[in-house]
Design an enzyme around this catalytic site. Structure first.
Site, PDB file in Angstrom:
ATOM      1  N   ARG A  40       0.816  -1.215   0.000  1.00  0.00           N
ATOM      2  CA  ARG A  40       0.000   0.000   0.000  1.00  0.00           C
ATOM      3  C   ARG A  40       0.850   1.266   0.000  1.00  0.00           C
ATOM      4  O   ARG A  40       0.439   2.280  -0.568  1.00  0.00           O
ATOM      5  CB  ARG A  40      -0.951  -0.002   1.194  1.00  0.00           C
ATOM      6  CG  ARG A  40      -2.128  -0.933   0.959  1.00  0.00           C
ATOM      7  CD  ARG A  40      -3.072  -0.941   2.130  1.00  0.00           C
ATOM      8  NE  ARG A  40      -4.356  -1.530   1.746  1.00  0.00           N
ATOM      9  CZ  ARG A  40      -5.308  -1.838   2.597  1.00  0.00           C
ATOM     10  NH1 ARG A  40      -5.144  -1.628   3.890  1.00  0.00           N
ATOM     11  NH2 ARG A  40      -6.459  -2.347   2.166  1.00  0.00           N
ATOM     12  N   LYS A 177     -18.306 -13.642   5.869  1.00  0.00           N
ATOM     13  CA  LYS A 177     -19.729 -13.372   6.136  1.00  0.00           C
ATOM     14  C   LYS A 177     -20.523 -13.118   4.864  1.00  0.00           C
ATOM     15  O   LYS A 177     -20.237 -12.187   4.115  1.00  0.00           O
ATOM     16  CB  LYS A 177     -19.865 -12.174   7.071  1.00  0.00           C
ATOM     17  CG  LYS A 177     -19.529 -12.518   8.510  1.00  0.00           C
ATOM     18  CD  LYS A 177     -19.490 -11.288   9.381  1.00  0.00           C
ATOM     19  CE  LYS A 177     -20.881 -10.766   9.708  1.00  0.00           C
ATOM     20  NZ  LYS A 177     -20.815  -9.502  10.476  1.00  0.00           N
ATOM     21  N   GLY A 331      -8.144  -7.342   0.338  1.00  0.00           N
ATOM     22  CA  GLY A 331      -8.356  -7.981   1.628  1.00  0.00           C
ATOM     23  C   GLY A 331      -7.608  -9.298   1.733  1.00  0.00           C
ATOM     24  O   GLY A 331      -6.467  -9.415   1.290  1.00  0.00           O
ATOM     25  N   GLY A 354     -13.405  -4.057   1.067  1.00  0.00           N
ATOM     26  CA  GLY A 354     -14.772  -3.549   1.252  1.00  0.00           C
ATOM     27  C   GLY A 354     -15.131  -2.494   0.223  1.00  0.00           C
ATOM     28  O   GLY A 354     -16.240  -2.476  -0.314  1.00  0.00           O
TER      29      GLY A 354
HETATM   30  P1  ADP Z   1     -11.652 -10.756   2.068  1.00  0.00           P
HETATM   31  O1  ADP Z   1     -10.819  -9.965   3.054  1.00  0.00           O
HETATM   32  O2  ADP Z   1     -10.814 -11.354   0.976  1.00  0.00           O
HETATM   33  O3  ADP Z   1     -12.834  -9.983   1.581  1.00  0.00           O
HETATM   34  P2  ADP Z   1     -13.153 -11.944   4.219  1.00  0.00           P
HETATM   35  O4  ADP Z   1     -12.586 -10.936   5.160  1.00  0.00           O
HETATM   36  O5  ADP Z   1     -14.581 -11.868   3.894  1.00  0.00           O
HETATM   37  O6  ADP Z   1     -12.261 -12.002   2.873  1.00  0.00           O
HETATM   38  O7  ADP Z   1     -12.925 -13.400   4.818  1.00  0.00           O
HETATM   39  C1  ADP Z   1     -11.667 -13.896   5.133  1.00  0.00           C
HETATM   40  C2  ADP Z   1     -11.754 -14.836   6.294  1.00  0.00           C
HETATM   41  O8  ADP Z   1     -12.723 -15.849   6.040  1.00  0.00           O
HETATM   42  C3  ADP Z   1     -10.454 -15.543   6.524  1.00  0.00           C
HETATM   43  O9  ADP Z   1      -9.949 -15.147   7.782  1.00  0.00           O
HETATM   44  C4  ADP Z   1     -10.826 -17.015   6.527  1.00  0.00           C
HETATM   45  O10 ADP Z   1     -10.206 -17.753   7.552  1.00  0.00           O
HETATM   46  C5  ADP Z   1     -12.310 -16.979   6.739  1.00  0.00           C
HETATM   47  N1  ADP Z   1     -12.975 -18.176   6.229  1.00  0.00           N
HETATM   48  C6  ADP Z   1     -12.955 -18.653   4.969  1.00  0.00           C
HETATM   49  N2  ADP Z   1     -13.620 -19.814   4.885  1.00  0.00           N
HETATM   50  C7  ADP Z   1     -14.070 -20.105   6.117  1.00  0.00           C
HETATM   51  C8  ADP Z   1     -14.833 -21.172   6.686  1.00  0.00           C
HETATM   52  N3  ADP Z   1     -15.247 -22.200   5.936  1.00  0.00           N
HETATM   53  N4  ADP Z   1     -15.131 -21.112   8.005  1.00  0.00           N
HETATM   54  C9  ADP Z   1     -14.706 -20.070   8.757  1.00  0.00           C
HETATM   55  N5  ADP Z   1     -13.983 -19.028   8.292  1.00  0.00           N
HETATM   56  C10 ADP Z   1     -13.668 -19.046   6.985  1.00  0.00           C
HETATM   57 MG    MG Z   2     -11.043  -9.542   5.142  1.00  0.00          MG
END
Ligand code: ADP
Ligand code: MG
Length: 378
Positions: A40, A177, A331, A354
């Site tokens: 970044r 989520k 992310g 986000g």
């Molecule tokens: P990003 O930052 O790429 O948008 P998120 O923040 O939504 O992704 O999600 C990332 C998190 O989701 C990671 O910490 C990962 O461990 C968790 N995760 C992925 N699959 C699962 C699962 N099946 N059960 C629980 N946590 C999960």
């Molecule tokens: Mg994340």
């Protein structure tokens, strides 16, 4: 994007001798006070260098972590300042914006202090441009303003996902989520040919399809909306096999006793789905390889735990290998890709998770609207 174009750096006019306030996104991961990944900071250099090269003096402001509106030495920008000064000379970096509650509250008095002595404002902080914080929406109310190079590029690429350059357009969504991402999923379903769902969020979809999800993370309040999407006739691919952790096991604790099993899409009581299975990983990989455009956001499993990293690794490898135009939505997915040394193999890794989803969902961000409302752009 339907919105009017953003004012760019060239639209600022003559900036020689002027003072320019730059809002950067230098929210880097720290490990024991050291910068773990300076992507970044490096990404902010082109804009700062451009301004310096035209004779402006540059004051940069940024936040680091979530210090909660009061000074906290653990979140001082000092390591960032040292790194920045190694990349560009003669640039001032203000202390962590979030040491003051006025930043997140968009307090006009805080904005006044921030812009004091400044003639122009440049927003180059894509990752926070969906936040109505003082340093994002405040300065453009008063100062001639522009989007920096990084922000402009992010908006072009992520905004462009609503009009994918080549088809088939495949979106791969995962992460934790479903409720955070359902709005973006609904918006994406209007433009994608195929939606691939993994990560924790796939269990809410699997439940909507009538599968037993054991103790997997599942958002019951979202099951109906997921079912409506599945029933809409859209091409939504869910995993047909799962890597699950048995009762008593703990995620992130590979040394623990927990049993790990490769199963079908129905999980027994107490079992936690923690990754897509190898069959699904291969199937998802094929969809990515056959795509014309790929947008990927969110890991396929708990990739931080080596027992559950294979699904994310397979998707990352396919994203790197495919000839499709490939955009990764920042992310944790960006971190997973970088961890595998594959960040250079895709067309764009966003600096904002986000923010990239909100831009795809709504087609605009409050920080972009603020720039369009600046005195030089109105
Ligand atoms: P990003 O930052 O790429 O948008 P998120 O923040 O939504 O992704 O999600 C990332 C998190 O989701 C990671 O910490 C990962 O461990 C968790 N995760 C992925 N699959 C699962 C699962 N099946 N059960 C629980 N946590 C999960
Ligand atoms: Mg994340």
């Amino acid at each position: 994007m339907t919105a009017a174009p953003l004012p760019g750096l060239e639209d600022l006019g003559d900036i020689a001798g002027a003072s320019v306030l730059v809002r950067a996104d230098f929210n880097v991961p720290l490990r024991s006070g050291e910068i773990a990944d300076d992507l970044r900071i490096r990404a902010g250099v082109p804009t700062i260098g451009w301004l310096r090269g035209r004779g402006a003096s540059v004051v940069v402001c940024a936040h680091l972590g979530r210090p909660g509106g009061r000074p906290d030495p653990a979140w001082s920008v000092e390591p960032v300042r040292a790194r920045l000064n190694g990349l560009v000379e003669g640039v001032e970096l203000l202390e962590n914006l979030r040491f003051d509650p006025g930043e997140e509250a968009d307090d006009p008095a805080f904005t006044d202090g921030l812009i004091e002595g400044c003639d122009f404002y440049v927003n180059d902080a894509f990752g926070v441009s969906h936040r109505p914080h003082a340093s994002i929406v405040g300065p453009p109310r008063f100062l001639p303003s522009a989007a920096g190079r990084l922000l402009a590029r992010e908006v072009e690429v992520l905004g462009g996902m609503r009009h994918p350059p080549r088809r088939p357009f495949v979106a791969v969504l995962g992460g934790s989520k479903v409720s955070d991402k359902l709005g973006a999923i609904e918006a994406l379903l209007e433009v994608v040919d195929t939606l691939v769902v993994g990560g924790a969020m796939c269990f809410t979809f699997l439940k909507a399809r009538g599968h037993a999800v054991g103790s997997s993370r599942c958002e019951d309040a979202m099951v109906e909306r997921c079912r409506a999407l599945l029933d809409s006739g859209a091409d939504i691919r869910l995993p047909h096999d799962i890597v699950a952790l048995g009762p008593g096991g703990r995620l992130g604790r590979p040394d623990d006793a927990g049993e790990v099993r490769h199963t079908g899409p129905d999980l027994g009581d107490g079992w936690v789905g923690a990754d897509i299975g190898p069959g699904s990983a291969a199937a998802f990989g094929d969809v990515i390889l056959d795509a014309g455009t790929v947008f990927w956001n969110g890991p396929m499993g708990v990739f931080e735990d080596p027992r559950f990293a294979a699904g994310t690794g397979a998707v990352a490898a396919a994203a790197a290998e495919t000839r499709a135009y490939t955009v990764v939505g920042g992310g944790d997915s960006g971190a997973a890709l970088a961890g595998l040394g594959l960040a250079g193999e895709v067309d764009h890794v966003s600096t904002g998770g986000g923010a990239s989803l909100e831009l795809i969902e709504k087609g605009d961000l409050c920080g972009l609207a603020a720039l369009r409302g600046a005195p030089n752009a109105r």
